[in-house]
Design an enzyme around this catalytic site. Structure first.
Site, mmCIF file in Angstrom:
data_model
loop_
_atom_site.group_PDB
_atom_site.id
_atom_site.type_symbol
_atom_site.label_atom_id
_atom_site.label_comp_id
_atom_site.label_asym_id
_atom_site.label_seq_id
_atom_site.Cartn_x
_atom_site.Cartn_y
_atom_site.Cartn_z
ATOM 1 N N ALA A 1 0.868 -1.190 0.000
ATOM 2 C CA ALA A 1 0.000 0.000 0.000
ATOM 3 C C ALA A 1 0.896 1.229 0.000
ATOM 4 C CB ALA A 1 -0.902 0.016 1.233
ATOM 5 N N LYS B 1 5.319 -0.013 8.358
ATOM 6 C CA LYS B 1 4.891 1.258 7.765
ATOM 7 C C LYS B 1 6.063 2.235 7.813
ATOM 8 C CE LYS B 1 0.991 4.447 7.668
ATOM 9 N NZ LYS B 1 -0.371 4.718 8.187
ATOM 10 N N ASP C 1 -11.130 7.791 9.731
ATOM 11 C CA ASP C 1 -10.741 7.648 8.321
ATOM 12 C C ASP C 1 -11.235 6.305 7.794
ATOM 13 O OD1 ASP C 1 -9.607 8.546 5.999
ATOM 14 O OD2 ASP C 1 -7.563 7.939 6.491
ATOM 15 N N ALA D 1 0.653 5.692 0.084
ATOM 16 C CA ALA D 1 -0.144 6.918 0.198
ATOM 17 C C ALA D 1 0.812 8.103 0.264
ATOM 18 C CB ALA D 1 -1.039 6.865 1.441
ATOM 19 N N SER D 2 0.256 9.297 0.464
ATOM 20 C CA SER D 2 1.073 10.510 0.396
ATOM 21 C C SER D 2 2.029 10.642 1.574
ATOM 22 C CB SER D 2 0.169 11.738 0.334
ATOM 23 O OG SER D 2 -0.719 11.751 1.432
ATOM 24 N N ILE D 3 1.691 10.039 2.713
ATOM 25 C CA ILE D 3 2.513 10.185 3.916
ATOM 26 C C ILE D 3 3.469 9.012 4.103
ATOM 27 C CG2 ILE D 3 2.446 10.363 6.444
ATOM 28 C CD1 ILE D 3 1.494 12.870 5.077
ATOM 29 N N ALA D 4 3.016 7.791 3.814
ATOM 30 C CA ALA D 4 3.833 6.599 4.092
ATOM 31 C C ALA D 4 3.423 5.466 3.171
ATOM 32 C CB ALA D 4 3.661 6.183 5.561
#
Length: 518
Positions: free
Chosen positions: A126, A147, A282, A128-131
């Site tokens: 996976a 992560k 979320d 995403a923009s942060i991790a």
């Protein structure tokens, strides 16, 4: 130089999507509105304003996508069409190289990756923009998920946040709606939200708290954190295996009871809100899976705990009373709750607010209960708040956004889901716990340790209090006694004068009688 180039690029994107004309036409200076019309000549700006804003956010990159997602939750501030469009923003970010992830993990733990993991999959599962997340196996053989925070995020975020703060100041000064929209407060809220997400230990702590809260519910699985391997940039957790909630047909083929799954999702959410006041904020389909393991078959699996909502007892009381008053069509009570919360400016007329609430809510009662959306009710209440300048608290806006996600998820699984039937027991139980003997008993149990500690000290505390009171009273008592003595002395003097005067009169009378006899 980097900041200047970034500013120029943002300006280009604004021009490309016509955001300059959108902003100028809303300015309070008439000549700026004229300038906006001049600048729009010869440009094709047929797309709706919300769509243009969304496309611009996507073009500017992951940070602005995040900012747009946060803005989409502020339906009390934005026009409905803009908020609805921003809600469509998706966090689509290509992964960074697996070798870079290995380097970041080794730097975080200060040792080679082979000393910690027997295997580490460099392909992320996976991103995403942060991790992004990688699967691995600890040296002892335990399967885990790792992560890893994206490299260089902090410097990029600080540069863009500084530009956002500057832009927010201009918007507040020049835009007609600038002060009501509170752009600087929104950017400050986004700043806090981002820095919270950048600290992965905070996310791990959120997960641990949710895991404890949900432990006795047997409806949801939360991954256990491996605290020996948790830092601010890398966290290691129990690996969870499940089917994404969006793959409904696959779940149905596996024998999962889809209607029960929908009800369980709502039950989990309302337990988190009204029982714990600590909820996963979320809950979009990408963060929700369903277990097919025989030991935990049909249970939800929750992932990604960067965004958590919290509610105080006051917030929960406000929500429960609002929902109950709404379903009783007691619009005056809804208006009174807004005033009692202190979020309505002084001088607001209850009858006017009641009329506005009635206008918003009454149309819902032409529908069956199963078609009524509690999230939509909250959203419409927040929208009318714009007219009355109501100060809506960020945690309630976050709750409303999450409630819409939960409802959408539940009704995707079961179109006949009656959310009110599921929510009502939680609301009524909450209200029952706040009034009457149960509330008193709960408060006594909560305060019992303090009472037990203070009880042996009561005689001494009482004696000290009486001594202090006696010491305080002594000067006043002395003054009163002195004044009494002075008064008594004066009265004695007056009495002796009077007696002397009477005695003199008697003596004079006797003398005159004796003298006349002679």
């Amino acid at each position: 130089m980097r900041s200047l180039l970034r500013t120029l690029y943002i300006g280009f994107v604004f021009l490309r999507y016509g955001l300059d004309t959108m902003a100028l036409s809303s300015m309070r200076r008439p000549w700026l509105s004229v300038l906006a019309r001049v600048l729009s000549v010869g440009r094709r700006l047929n797309a709706p304003r919300g769509q243009r804003l969304r496309l611009a956010m996507e073009r500017l990159g992951p940070l602005y996508v995040k900012f747009g997602q946060v803005l989409s939750t502020r339906r009390d501030l934005l026009p409905p069409d803009v908020a609805q469009e921003l809600a469509l923003l998706q966090d689509r970010v290509p992964p960074f190289p697996g070798d870079e992830a290995v380097r970041l993990v080794e730097r975080a733990f200060g040792q080679p990756i082979g000393a910690i993991f027997s295997s580490f999959d460099t392909r992320p599962v996976a991103s995403a923009s942060i991790a992004q997340v990688h699967f691995a196996e600890l040296r002892g053989g335990r399967p885990v998920a790792v992560k890893v925070l994206r490299p260089g995020m902090l410097s990029v975020i600080e540069d863009d946040l500084e530009l956002m703060r500057r832009l927010a100041g201009w918007v507040e000064r020049l835009w007609a709606d600038g002060k009501r929209l509170k752009p600087r407060e929104v950017v400050a809220e986004f700043d806090k939200y981002l820095h919270d997400e950048l600290d992965l230990v905070r996310e791990a702590a959120n997960a641990a708290q949710l895991r404890r809260n949900m432990d006795g519910l047997s409806l949801v699985l939360i991954p256990e954190m491996i605290w020996d391997y948790c830092t601010s940039s890398v966290i290691v957790m129990q690996r969870m295996n499940g089917v994404p909630i969006s793959q409904v047909q696959r779940l149905r083929d596996a024998g999962v009871d889809i209607k029960k799954l929908a009800r369980d999702g709502v039950t989990i959410f309302f337990n988190q809100v009204f029982r714990d006041g600590f909820f996963h904020a979320d809950m979009h389909p990408g963060n929700i899976q369903v277990s097919l393991d025989p030991a935990t078959f049909g249970r939800y699996i929750a992932l990604d705990f960067g965004i958590i909502g919290t509610l105080t007892s006051f917030d929960k009381d406000y929500l429960a009373q609002n929902f109950i008053a709404f379903f009783r069509r007691d619009y005056k009570r809804v208006a009174e709750l807004h005033v009692e919360s202190g979020w309505v400016p002084a001088g607001t007329r209850i009858d006017e607010l009641e009329g506005a609430v009635r206008t918003v809510c009454e149309p819902y009662f032409d529908r069956p209960l199963k078609e009524i959306s509690l999230g939509q009710v909250l959203m419409r209440l927040f929208q009318i708040s714009r007219r009355f300048n109501v100060e809506i608290q960020p945690q309630l806006v976050l709750l409303q956004k999450t409630l819409l996600n939960v409802e959408g998820l539940g009704r995707d699984l079961d179109p006949d889901l009656d959310l009110w039937s599921t929510a009502r027991p939680f609301l009524e139980r909450w209200m029952n716990e706040q009034v009457g003997w149960r509330a008193v008993w709960a408060q006594l149990k909560q305060e019992a340790p303090r009472y037990a500690q203070m009880l042996p000290q009561m005689p001494r505390l009482l004696h000290d209090a009486l001594q202090a009171q006696s010491t305080t009273l002594r000067p006043d008592l002395a003054a009163i006694l002195a004044e009494t003595r002075r008064t008594n002395q004066l009265l004695r003097t007056i009495l002796w004068v009077c007696l002397g005067f009477v005695a003199g009169l008697l003596f004079a009378r006797v003398f005159l009688l004796y003298h006349s006899a002679w």
